[in-house]
Write a protein that holds these residues in place. Structure first.
Motif, mmCIF file in Angstrom:
data_model
loop_
_atom_site.group_PDB
_atom_site.id
_atom_site.type_symbol
_atom_site.label_atom_id
_atom_site.label_comp_id
_atom_site.label_asym_id
_atom_site.label_seq_id
_atom_site.Cartn_x
_atom_site.Cartn_y
_atom_site.Cartn_z
ATOM 1 N N UNK A 1 0.844 -1.187 0.000
ATOM 2 C CA UNK A 1 0.000 0.000 0.000
ATOM 3 C C UNK A 1 0.882 1.241 0.000
ATOM 4 N N UNK A 2 0.656 2.146 -0.940
ATOM 5 C CA UNK A 2 1.388 3.400 -0.988
ATOM 6 C C UNK A 2 0.485 4.500 -0.457
ATOM 7 N N UNK A 3 0.973 5.214 0.545
ATOM 8 C CA UNK A 3 0.199 6.306 1.125
ATOM 9 C C UNK A 3 0.770 7.628 0.628
ATOM 10 N N UNK A 4 -0.033 8.408 -0.059
ATOM 11 C CA UNK A 4 0.412 9.708 -0.544
ATOM 12 C C UNK A 4 -0.447 10.768 0.103
ATOM 13 N N UNK A 5 0.194 11.634 0.873
ATOM 14 C CA UNK A 5 -0.551 12.632 1.610
ATOM 15 C C UNK A 5 -0.182 14.030 1.158
ATOM 16 N N UNK A 6 -1.077 14.951 1.429
ATOM 17 C CA UNK A 6 -0.866 16.340 1.061
ATOM 18 C C UNK A 6 0.313 16.942 1.787
ATOM 19 N N UNK A 7 0.809 18.056 1.265
ATOM 20 C CA UNK A 7 2.016 18.664 1.796
ATOM 21 C C UNK A 7 1.854 19.123 3.233
ATOM 22 N N UNK A 8 0.629 19.286 3.696
ATOM 23 C CA UNK A 8 0.422 19.767 5.050
ATOM 24 C C UNK A 8 0.656 18.689 6.094
ATOM 25 N N UNK A 9 0.837 17.439 5.633
ATOM 26 C CA UNK A 9 1.086 16.347 6.563
ATOM 27 C C UNK A 9 2.416 15.707 6.231
ATOM 28 N N UNK A 261 -6.725 4.260 -5.346
ATOM 29 C CA UNK A 261 -6.519 3.783 -6.709
ATOM 30 C C UNK A 261 -5.863 2.411 -6.673
ATOM 31 N N UNK A 262 -6.519 1.437 -7.281
ATOM 32 C CA UNK A 262 -5.959 0.107 -7.469
ATOM 33 C C UNK A 262 -5.317 0.068 -8.854
ATOM 34 N N UNK A 263 -4.037 -0.286 -8.919
ATOM 35 C CA UNK A 263 -3.364 -0.282 -10.211
ATOM 36 C C UNK A 263 -2.579 -1.567 -10.428
ATOM 37 N N UNK A 264 -2.263 -1.823 -11.695
ATOM 38 C CA UNK A 264 -1.435 -2.963 -12.068
ATOM 39 C C UNK A 264 -0.400 -2.519 -13.083
ATOM 40 N N UNK A 265 0.848 -2.896 -12.845
ATOM 41 C CA UNK A 265 1.906 -2.649 -13.809
ATOM 42 C C UNK A 265 2.283 -3.957 -14.491
ATOM 43 N N UNK A 278 -5.200 1.047 -14.552
ATOM 44 C CA UNK A 278 -6.002 1.325 -13.366
ATOM 45 C C UNK A 278 -7.097 0.262 -13.278
ATOM 46 N N UNK A 279 -7.062 -0.528 -12.216
ATOM 47 C CA UNK A 279 -8.050 -1.591 -12.057
ATOM 48 C C UNK A 279 -9.335 -1.093 -11.400
ATOM 49 N N UNK A 280 -9.175 -0.155 -10.484
ATOM 50 C CA UNK A 280 -10.355 0.460 -9.858
ATOM 51 C C UNK A 280 -9.926 1.775 -9.234
ATOM 52 N N UNK A 281 -10.784 2.751 -9.315
ATOM 53 C CA UNK A 281 -10.459 4.070 -8.783
ATOM 54 C C UNK A 281 -11.701 4.724 -8.205
ATOM 55 N N UNK A 282 -11.492 5.444 -7.104
ATOM 56 C CA UNK A 282 -12.586 6.219 -6.529
ATOM 57 C C UNK A 282 -12.730 7.557 -7.240
ATOM 58 N N UNK A 283 -11.773 7.852 -8.175
ATOM 59 C CA UNK A 283 -11.778 9.103 -8.917
ATOM 60 C C UNK A 283 -11.552 10.284 -7.959
ATOM 61 N N UNK A 320 -2.752 2.891 -4.138
ATOM 62 C CA UNK A 320 -2.306 4.215 -3.711
ATOM 63 C C UNK A 320 -3.468 4.907 -3.014
ATOM 64 N N UNK A 321 -3.194 5.458 -1.836
ATOM 65 C CA UNK A 321 -4.182 6.265 -1.127
ATOM 66 C C UNK A 321 -3.737 7.726 -1.156
ATOM 67 N N UNK A 322 -4.580 8.580 -1.690
ATOM 68 C CA UNK A 322 -4.351 10.030 -1.634
ATOM 69 C C UNK A 322 -5.152 10.564 -0.444
ATOM 70 N N UNK A 323 -4.440 11.092 0.549
ATOM 71 C CA UNK A 323 -5.076 11.595 1.756
ATOM 72 C C UNK A 323 -4.750 13.073 1.899
ATOM 73 N N UNK A 324 -5.782 13.913 1.905
ATOM 74 C CA UNK A 324 -5.569 15.358 1.955
ATOM 75 C C UNK A 324 -4.964 15.762 3.285
#
Length: 326
Positions: A1-9, A261-265, A278-283, A320-324
């Motif tokens: 699991x890749x966690x990607x967070x906003x610059x404020x965190x 976002x669920x992805x496959x390479x 992209x296998x599945x995305x919450x957009x 990948x999780x994008x967390x604001x």
């Protein structure tokens, strides 16, 4: 699991005050109030038991297999969805509906029983169509495991994760143990447990396994051969360095948008990514573009190998999780 967070965190009970106006009858009255208070608490903590209100439905999607079923009726109706994006024993779990209104994604446990697997970390809150709220968990297992899954840990190790994924792919089906699983519980301290009567999970999981094996053949993957591999593709560097805060789309971060976002390479015999899917995305779709752009530019692997040492084309998938920022 890749966690990607906003610059404020940087990275990935209540108080009751009783005032006695007088002694005597006032004390007796207060004692009665307390008794009623504790009785109401006990009543509130009784489990909410939900029986099936539909049959299991298996959806053969282009990039996933999903088992879905409804439980309960009226305001107590919930949806349970089990999703897999590749063959193996782990899956993504979503439970949604009004009975979860006061549950927190940071403090819940989901447990299968009797004597099944449990998940108590990595949940995210959201919605599932008209079913709100929804709680989403990844790396769930129907059965108990002996090994630890590091995909949600701060101590995530990409080599251990690759070995874990291969073990999960190669693990033989445990049909009898799966058939013994009968229920799922959503638990949180000081909240009434939501007890969901799943019924025997033997046949649903057998159908799911057939679906995921067929799914992988559509990617050009020989599932039987992959179950005999010495190793799947292994990142040469930590995947956590493939995406940074700079890859968080600025317009989406400004809006506080979040995504999963669920992805496959696809990875060739030289260890080079040849396609990002992209296998599945919450957009929104901006997250999808950001993920594939970064991964195709930075991802590098040691290729998959057969047991006799031959490098072959394979795949690598993750989330990948994008967390604001807060």
């Amino acid at each position: 699991m890749l966690h990607l967070k906003g610059a404020q965190r940087a990275t990935v009970g209540g108080l009751m005050k009783i005032v006695f106006a007088s002694l005597g009858k006032g004390v007796i009255a207060c004692a009665l109030c307390l008794a009623q208070f504790h009785a109401s608490l006990a009543k509130e903590k009784e489990p909410l038991v939900l029986s099936p209100s539909s049959k299991w439905n298996l959806n053969y999607a282009d990039d996933s297999c999903k088992l879905a079923r409804f439980f309960g009726t009226g305001d107590d109706r919930v949806a349970v969805i089990i999703s897999r994006f590749e063959s193996g024993n782990s899956f993504h779990l979503a439970v949604a509906g009004k009975p979860l209104t006061h549950f927190s994604a940071d403090h819940i446990t989901m447990a299968f029983g009797p004597d099944g697997g449990s998940l108590n970390r990595g949940f995210m809150a959201g919605s599932l169509g008209t079913f709100k709220p929804a709680l989403f968990g990844s790396a769930a297992h129907l059965l108990k495991r002996d090994d630890n899954d590091e995909t949600e840990d701060d101590n995530y190790n990409h080599e251990e994760h690759a070995a874990y994924t291969l073990r999960d792919l190669q693990a033989p089906p445990a049909a009898d143990e799966e058939a013994a699983i009968q229920w799922l519980e959503v638990r949180q301290k000081a909240r009434a447990t939501v007890h969901i009567e799943l019924g025997s999970m033997g046949q649903p999981m057998a159908a799911m396994r057939k679906c995921t094996d067929e799914l992988m053949t559509h990617w050009g993957i020989d599932v039987a051969a992959h179950r005999q591999l010495a190793n799947l593709p292994i990142p040469t560097k930590s995947p956590g360095k493939w995406l940074t805060s700079a890859d968080y789309p600025s317009d989406l971060q400004a809006r506080g948008a979040q995504g999963i976002i669920q992805f496959r390479l696809s990875v060739d015999a030289d260890g080079k990514p040849t396609q990002c899917h992209i296998q599945q995305s919450s957009r929104p779709a901006g997250f999808d573009r950001a993920v594939c752009k970064a991964l195709m530019k930075r991802a590098q692997f040691e290729p998959a190998h057969t047991r006799d040492g031959k490098a072959i084309a394979s795949y690598w998938r993750s989330t990948v999780k994008f967390v604001a920022g807060r």
